[in-house]
Design a protein around this motif. Structure first.
Motif, PDB file in Angstrom:
ATOM      1  N   GLN A 574       0.663  -1.155  -0.077  1.00  0.00           N
ATOM      2  CA  GLN A 574       0.002   0.129  -0.058  1.00  0.00           C
ATOM      3  C   GLN A 574       0.826   1.236  -0.035  1.00  0.00           C
ATOM      4  OE1 GLN A 574      -2.129   0.288   3.490  1.00  0.00           O
ATOM      5  NE2 GLN A 574      -3.143   2.369   3.050  1.00  0.00           N
ATOM      6  N   GLU A 575       0.620   2.220  -0.904  1.00  0.00           N
ATOM      7  CA  GLU A 575       1.384   3.632  -0.746  1.00  0.00           C
ATOM      8  C   GLU A 575       0.972   4.460   0.367  1.00  0.00           C
ATOM      9  OE1 GLU A 575       2.891   5.616  -4.743  1.00  0.00           O
ATOM     10  OE2 GLU A 575       1.075   6.458  -4.358  1.00  0.00           O
ATOM     11  N   LEU A 576       1.755   4.714   1.097  1.00  0.00           N
ATOM     12  CA  LEU A 576       1.371   5.380   2.367  1.00  0.00           C
ATOM     13  C   LEU A 576       1.828   6.739   2.010  1.00  0.00           C
ATOM     14  CD1 LEU A 576       2.498   3.463   5.334  1.00  0.00           C
ATOM     15  CD2 LEU A 576       0.277   3.426   4.263  1.00  0.00           C
ATOM     16  N   ILE A 577       2.989   7.012   1.521  1.00  0.00           N
ATOM     17  CA  ILE A 577       3.261   8.424   1.181  1.00  0.00           C
ATOM     18  C   ILE A 577       3.995   8.484  -0.241  1.00  0.00           C
ATOM     19  CG2 ILE A 577       5.279  10.059   1.651  1.00  0.00           C
ATOM     20  CD1 ILE A 577       3.521  10.003   3.963  1.00  0.00           C
ATOM     21  N   ASN A 578       3.567   9.650  -0.818  1.00  0.00           N
ATOM     22  CA  ASN A 578       4.142   9.919  -2.206  1.00  0.00           C
ATOM     23  C   ASN A 578       4.225  11.411  -2.208  1.00  0.00           C
ATOM     24  OD1 ASN A 578       4.574  10.748  -4.724  1.00  0.00           O
ATOM     25  ND2 ASN A 578       2.639   9.670  -5.923  1.00  0.00           N
ATOM     26  N   THR A 579       5.510  11.941  -2.075  1.00  0.00           N
ATOM     27  CA  THR A 579       5.662  13.416  -1.756  1.00  0.00           C
ATOM     28  C   THR A 579       5.526  14.286  -3.196  1.00  0.00           C
ATOM     29  OG1 THR A 579       8.012  13.340  -2.585  1.00  0.00           O
ATOM     30  CG2 THR A 579       7.776  12.643  -0.200  1.00  0.00           C
ATOM     31  N   ASP A 580       5.060  13.434  -4.212  1.00  0.00           N
ATOM     32  CA  ASP A 580       4.863  14.126  -5.587  1.00  0.00           C
ATOM     33  C   ASP A 580       3.224  14.338  -5.665  1.00  0.00           C
ATOM     34  OD1 ASP A 580       5.604  15.414  -8.055  1.00  0.00           O
ATOM     35  OD2 ASP A 580       4.670  13.756  -8.954  1.00  0.00           O
ATOM     36  N   ALA A 581       2.524  13.900  -4.646  1.00  0.00           N
ATOM     37  CA  ALA A 581       1.069  13.668  -4.822  1.00  0.00           C
ATOM     38  C   ALA A 581       0.410  15.279  -4.883  1.00  0.00           C
ATOM     39  CB  ALA A 581       0.753  13.132  -3.583  1.00  0.00           C
ATOM     40  N   GLY A 582      -0.761  15.362  -5.594  1.00  0.00           N
ATOM     41  CA  GLY A 582      -1.305  16.788  -5.641  1.00  0.00           C
ATOM     42  C   GLY A 582      -1.596  17.376  -4.427  1.00  0.00           C
ATOM     43  N   GLU A 583      -2.071  16.624  -3.475  1.00  0.00           N
ATOM     44  CA  GLU A 583      -2.300  17.421  -2.017  1.00  0.00           C
ATOM     45  C   GLU A 583      -1.168  17.960  -1.462  1.00  0.00           C
ATOM     46  OE1 GLU A 583      -3.023  14.426   1.267  1.00  0.00           O
ATOM     47  OE2 GLU A 583      -2.358  12.775  -0.151  1.00  0.00           O
ATOM     48  N   PHE A 584      -0.018  17.520  -1.950  1.00  0.00           N
ATOM     49  CA  PHE A 584       1.392  18.041  -1.429  1.00  0.00           C
ATOM     50  C   PHE A 584       1.883  19.143  -2.533  1.00  0.00           C
ATOM     51  CE2 PHE A 584       1.900  13.533   0.239  1.00  0.00           C
ATOM     52  CZ  PHE A 584       0.986  13.879   1.322  1.00  0.00           C
ATOM     53  N   ASP A 585       1.132  19.571  -3.267  1.00  0.00           N
ATOM     54  CA  ASP A 585       1.446  20.342  -4.588  1.00  0.00           C
ATOM     55  C   ASP A 585       2.319  19.864  -5.418  1.00  0.00           C
ATOM     56  OD1 ASP A 585      -0.397  22.219  -3.688  1.00  0.00           O
ATOM     57  OD2 ASP A 585       1.133  23.437  -2.313  1.00  0.00           O
ATOM     58  N   GLY A 586       2.426  18.495  -5.516  1.00  0.00           N
ATOM     59  CA  GLY A 586       3.309  17.802  -6.665  1.00  0.00           C
ATOM     60  C   GLY A 586       2.468  17.669  -7.846  1.00  0.00           C
ATOM     61  N   ALA A 587       3.309  17.035  -8.660  1.00  0.00           N
ATOM     62  CA  ALA A 587       2.902  16.925 -10.241  1.00  0.00           C
ATOM     63  C   ALA A 587       1.790  15.638 -10.208  1.00  0.00           C
ATOM     64  CB  ALA A 587       3.913  16.598 -11.100  1.00  0.00           C
ATOM     65  N   GLY A 588       1.407  14.964  -9.282  1.00  0.00           N
ATOM     66  CA  GLY A 588       0.629  13.913  -9.455  1.00  0.00           C
ATOM     67  C   GLY A 588       0.957  12.573  -9.861  1.00  0.00           C
ATOM     68  N   TRP A 589       2.218  12.433 -10.042  1.00  0.00           N
ATOM     69  CA  TRP A 589       2.536  10.806 -10.516  1.00  0.00           C
ATOM     70  C   TRP A 589       2.530   9.956  -9.437  1.00  0.00           C
ATOM     71  CZ3 TRP A 589       4.734   9.765 -15.452  1.00  0.00           C
ATOM     72  CH2 TRP A 589       5.000  10.746 -16.275  1.00  0.00           C
ATOM     73  N   GLY A 590       2.293   8.509  -9.612  1.00  0.00           N
ATOM     74  CA  GLY A 590       2.172   7.730  -8.638  1.00  0.00           C
ATOM     75  C   GLY A 590       1.820   6.447  -9.038  1.00  0.00           C
ATOM     76  N   ASN A 591       1.176   5.723  -8.045  1.00  0.00           N
ATOM     77  CA  ASN A 591       0.944   4.151  -8.142  1.00  0.00           C
ATOM     78  C   ASN A 591      -0.508   3.807  -7.993  1.00  0.00           C
ATOM     79  OD1 ASN A 591       3.761   2.807  -8.726  1.00  0.00           O
ATOM     80  ND2 ASN A 591       4.201   4.240  -7.189  1.00  0.00           N
ATOM     81  N   LEU A 592      -1.326   4.821  -8.042  1.00  0.00           N
ATOM     82  CA  LEU A 592      -2.742   4.633  -7.735  1.00  0.00           C
ATOM     83  C   LEU A 592      -3.037   3.841  -6.374  1.00  0.00           C
ATOM     84  CD1 LEU A 592      -3.708   3.695 -11.562  1.00  0.00           C
ATOM     85  CD2 LEU A 592      -3.936   6.171 -10.339  1.00  0.00           C
TER      86      LEU A 592
END
Length: 630
Positions: A574-592
C-alpha cells in the motif's frame, strides 16, 4: 540560633563535585517566618554584602563566611521579600569592588537590567498523565519528531514577544496539528544579549524574563505535556559570557573558569570555559541540569557544543592549548563531568534523557559509561546533515557523481543513537533558508525539499526540524522578527506543511519507522548503488507482527515508469506516502494507491514490485505483515 543553609553532608557533596541539588541550598530562599536567606560561594572574597530593593542598594546586608573552609557566605535578611531585585557586592582580595548577579538566582530582571530577583512562586502541575507515561514516550524505541523553536521569533504579536503562556497555547496547537512529538527550545536560560539566542548564558537557574517569570515557563511545559507533547531544553555547560555581572572572575579570581586563557577562554566565542576539574563547579553544573528536569518537568536536555568541551585544542592553533596529563588533546576533566552528568540524569530523573550536539567522531557518545561511553541517550548526526545538504545542492544531472553522500550515513548509522538534525545552525549567518539550499528552479526546490523530508523521515534515527522548514520559509531565519507565516497559504509552502502532517502521522503509526531506529535489525538496503538514475530504495522493519515499509527516492526530475524493485514479501503493498502527490502540491505521478508483487526476482529477492517513481520524490509502500523479524 539559626540553622546553617548547608549541612555537613551538603558541604561534603559540594566539595566532592557530586551535589546535584545545590539550588535547594544556595541562592535566595524565602524563610517561613518572613525574610530571605542568602548563600553564595565566594571563597576568595574579602567581604560580601547583599544589596537590593529592601536596603535601597546602599550599604547592604553583611554576609558571614562559614568556618568550615567551604568558601560559602550566608546571611538572613528580615526585610527582603519575594519579587525584590538584588545583587552581591563583593570586595576582592585586592580591594576591587564587584557587583554580581546570583549564580543560583531563580529569576532575573528583564534585560538589559542585570540584577537577580527573589522568587518563591509555585505552580500546581496538571501533567500527571504525561509524567507517568513519559518513560514510554521518551524511550529509544518511541517515535520522535522534534520541532526546534526559538521562543522570541516563532510568532510575535504586533512586533512584541509572546509570553510563555500565550506561546504555550499557540505552539501546542500548531505542533499537535502537524504531529510533532516534541518541542526543543533554544536556550531560555537567562542571557544578557538577545542576539546570542540564549547560548551565552548567565542565569543557569533562571528562565529569561523576556517571556515571563518561572511560573509562566512551568505553565508552558505543563500545557504542552497535557497536549501530549514533550519538551526538550537546550542547555549550555560548555562556556559562559564574561559580562561583569556574571560568573567570570566572580570573587575577583577565576572561580568558575580556568585562569590560564589557553584553557579558560574560548577564542571562537569570546567567552569563558568552565573549569570542569574543580569539584564545586561540577556540582554547580550538575545542579543546574537537574533543576530544569525536576522543577520544570523538562523531558530532555540537548547539551550544546559538546565537541568544544571534549578537545583541549578546539578552535586553537599550535601553542594555544595545554595537553592533558598523558600529553593528549582530550579534556579528561570534561569527559569525567559529562559521564557524571548523564549518570545523575538517568539515576535521578527516570524518563528524562540527554542529547549531545557533538560534531566529531568521538567514540561511544551515546553508550553507557560502564562501556567507556559518555552516557548520553542520543547524539546529533552532524555528518548525515552535512552530506545530505551537500547532495541536495547539486544539480540533479550531477548527482550521479555524489551518490554515496546519501548512502555513507548507513555505514555508521548504528554506532550511536542518532538524531537527524536540520537545525537553526543551517539557516543563519548567510547560509540561506532550507529551501534555498535545494537545487533548481522554484518547482524543483519544493520537490527536492519534499523528497528530502520523505527520505529523512524514513532514514534510521529520530528527526529534528527547525521552525519554518516545515513550510519552506524562503527568508533566512532572523531572531529579530517572526517566521514568514503569510506564505503558508501559498502553493508549494502549503503542500510542504501538509506533507509534514502526513509524515509525522505515518512515523507515529508505523512501528517499522521508529521501533529500531538505533539497530541494524530495522534497516535493509534494497538498492544503494543506482547512481546513474539517482535512485535509493530500502526497507524499514519493525517488531514481529508488524508490516515493513519500503522507501524509494528518485532524486532526478525524470519520472521513472516500470521501475522494478525487489521485496522480501509477496502480496499487496500500500502506498502510504508519495511526496509528488497533488495534495502536497506535486505533479501527481504515482502508483494509484499501491502495487502488487509479481514472481519476478530482483535485487536478490524472489518477488518484485513494478513502480512508477515520480520526479524528485520519495514514496513509502507498506508491505504485508511479517510473522518474524527476518
Amino acid at each position: 540560633m539559626r540553622a546553617p543553609a548547608l549541612s555537613a553532608l551538603d558541604i561534603h557533596l559540594f566539595q566532592e563535585g557530586t551535589h546535584s541539588r545545590l539550588h535547594d541550598k544556595l541562592g535566595a530562599h524565602a524563610l517561613p517566618a518572613g525574610g530571605v536567606r542568602f548563600a553564595v560561594w565566594a571563597p576568595n572574597a574579602a567581604q560580601v554584602r547583599v544589596i537590593g530593593d529592601w536596603n535601597f542598594w546602599a550599604e547592604g546586608d553583611a554576609m558571614t563566611p562559614r568556618t568550615d573552609g567551604s568558601g560559602i557566605w550566608e546571611a538572613d535578611c528580615p526585610q527582603a521579600a519575594p519579587g525584590q531585585a538584588y545583587k552581591y557586592r563583593i570586595v576582592t582580595p585586592s580591594g576591587e569592588l564587584l557587583e554580581k548577579a546570583d549564580p543560583f538566582a531563580f529569576q532575573s530582571e528583564l534585560a538589559p537590567a542585570t540584577a537577580s530577583r527573589i522568587w518563591a512562586g509555585t505552580h500546581t502541575w496538571a501533567d500527571d498523565a504525561w509524567m507517568r507515561a513519559r518513560a514510554t514516550r521518551n524511550a529509544l524505541d518511541a517515535p520522535m519528531a522534534i520541532y526546534e523553536v526559538h521562543a522570541g521569533s516563532w510568532q510575535r504579536e504586533n512586533g512584541e514577544f509572546l509570553g510563555y503562556r500565550e506561546l504555550a497555547h499557540r505552539l501546542a496547537h500548531y505542533v499537535k496539528d502537524l504531529g510533532f512529538t516534541h518541542v526543543e527550545l533554544m536556550p531560555v536560560t537567562e542571557h544578557p544579549f538577545y542576539g546570542s539566542w540564549g547560548y551565552q548564558t548567565t542565569g543557569y537557574f533562571a528562565p529569561t524574563a523576556r517571556y515571563g517569570n518561572p511560573e509562566d515557563l512551568m505553565y508552558f511545559v505543563d500545557h504542552l505535556h497535557q497536549q501530549g507533547i514533550g519538551v526538550i531544553l537546550d542547555w549550555v555547560p560548555s562556556h559562559f559570557p564574561t559580562d561583569p555581572h556574571g560568573l567570570a572572575r566572580f570573587d575577583g579570581t577565576h572561580l568558575y573558569e580556568h585562569a590560564d586563557p589557553r584553557q579558560g577562554f574560548h577564542p571562537e566565542w569570546n567567552s569563558a570555559i568552565f573549569n570542569y576539574g574543580r569539584h564545586e563547579v561540577r556540582s554547580f553544573l550538575l545542579s543546574s541540569a537537574l533543576y530544569w528536569l525536576d522543577r520544570f518537568h523538562i523531558d530532555g536536555l540537548r547539551v550544546d557544543a559538546v565537541a568544544s568541551m571534549l578537545y583541549l585544542d578546539y578552535a586553537r592553533g599550535p601553542g594555544q592549548w595545554i595537553p592533558n596529563a598523558h600529553g593528549g588533546r582530550e579534556n579528561l576533566e570534561a569527559v569525567h563531568f559529562l559521564q557524571a552528568l548523564n549518570r545523575a540524569v538517568y539515576r535521578e530523573q527516570p524518563g528524562a534523557f540527554t542529547v549531545a550536539e557533538e560534531s566529531t567522531a568521538w567514540p561511544r557518545v551515546s553508550r553507557p559509561t560502564e562501556m567507556g561511553g559518555l552516557g548520553f541517550g542520543m547524539k546529533w548526526n552532524m555528518g548525515w546533515m552535512h552530506d545530505t545538504l551537500r547532495y541536495l545542492r547539486e544539480a540533479p544531472v550531477h548527482r550521479r557523481w555524489h551518490h554515496h553522500q546519501l548512502t555513507f550515513s548507513l555505514v555508521y548509522a548504528f554506532t550511536e543513537n542518532f538524531v537527524l538534525p536540520l537545525s537553526h545552525d543551517e539557516v543563519v549567518h548567510g547560509k540561506g533558508s532550507l529551501i534555498h539550499k535545494m537545487a533548481g528552479d522554484a518547482w524543483q526546490q519544493f520537490a527536492n525539499l519534499r523528497a528530502l523530508f520523505g527520505f529523512m523521515w524514513a532514514h534510521p534515527g529520530k528527526k529534528l526540524l527547525f521552525m519554518g522548514g516545515e513550510f519552506g520559509q524562503r527568508r533566512e531565519w532572523t531572531h529579530d522578527g517572526e517566521l514568514e507565516w503569510w506564505v503558508t497559504g501559498l502553493p508549494g509552502h502549503r503542500g510542504l506543511q501538509q506533507l509534514m502532517r502526513r509524515l509525522n502521522r505515518v512515523l507515529t503509526e508505523e512501528p517499522a519507522l521508529h521501533a529500531f531506529d538505533f539497530g541494524p535489525e530495522g534497516f535493509e538496503w534494497i538498492e544503494a548503488d543506482d547512481a546513474e538514475r539517482s535512485v535509493f530504495a530500502f526497507l524499514r522493519k519493525g517488531p514481529p507482527g508488524t508490516a515493513p515499509i519500503l522507501a524509494v527516492s528518485n532524486f532526478t526530475p525524470v519520472p521513472r515508469e516500470n521501475h522494478r524493485v525487489g521485496v522480501p514479501l509477496a502480496g499487496a503493498w500500500q502506498e502510504l506516502i508519495n511526496t509528488d502527490a497533488g495534495e502536497f502540491d506535486g505533479a501527481g505521478w504515482g502508483n494509484l494507491g499501491g502495487a502488487r508483487t509479481v514472481p519476478v526476482p530482483s535485487h536478490g529477492r524472489a518477488h518484485s514490485l513494478v513502480l512508477t517513481l515520480p520526479p524528485l520524490s520519495t514514496i513509502y509502500l507498506k508491505g504485508p505483515t511479517r510473522a518474524t523479524n527476518a
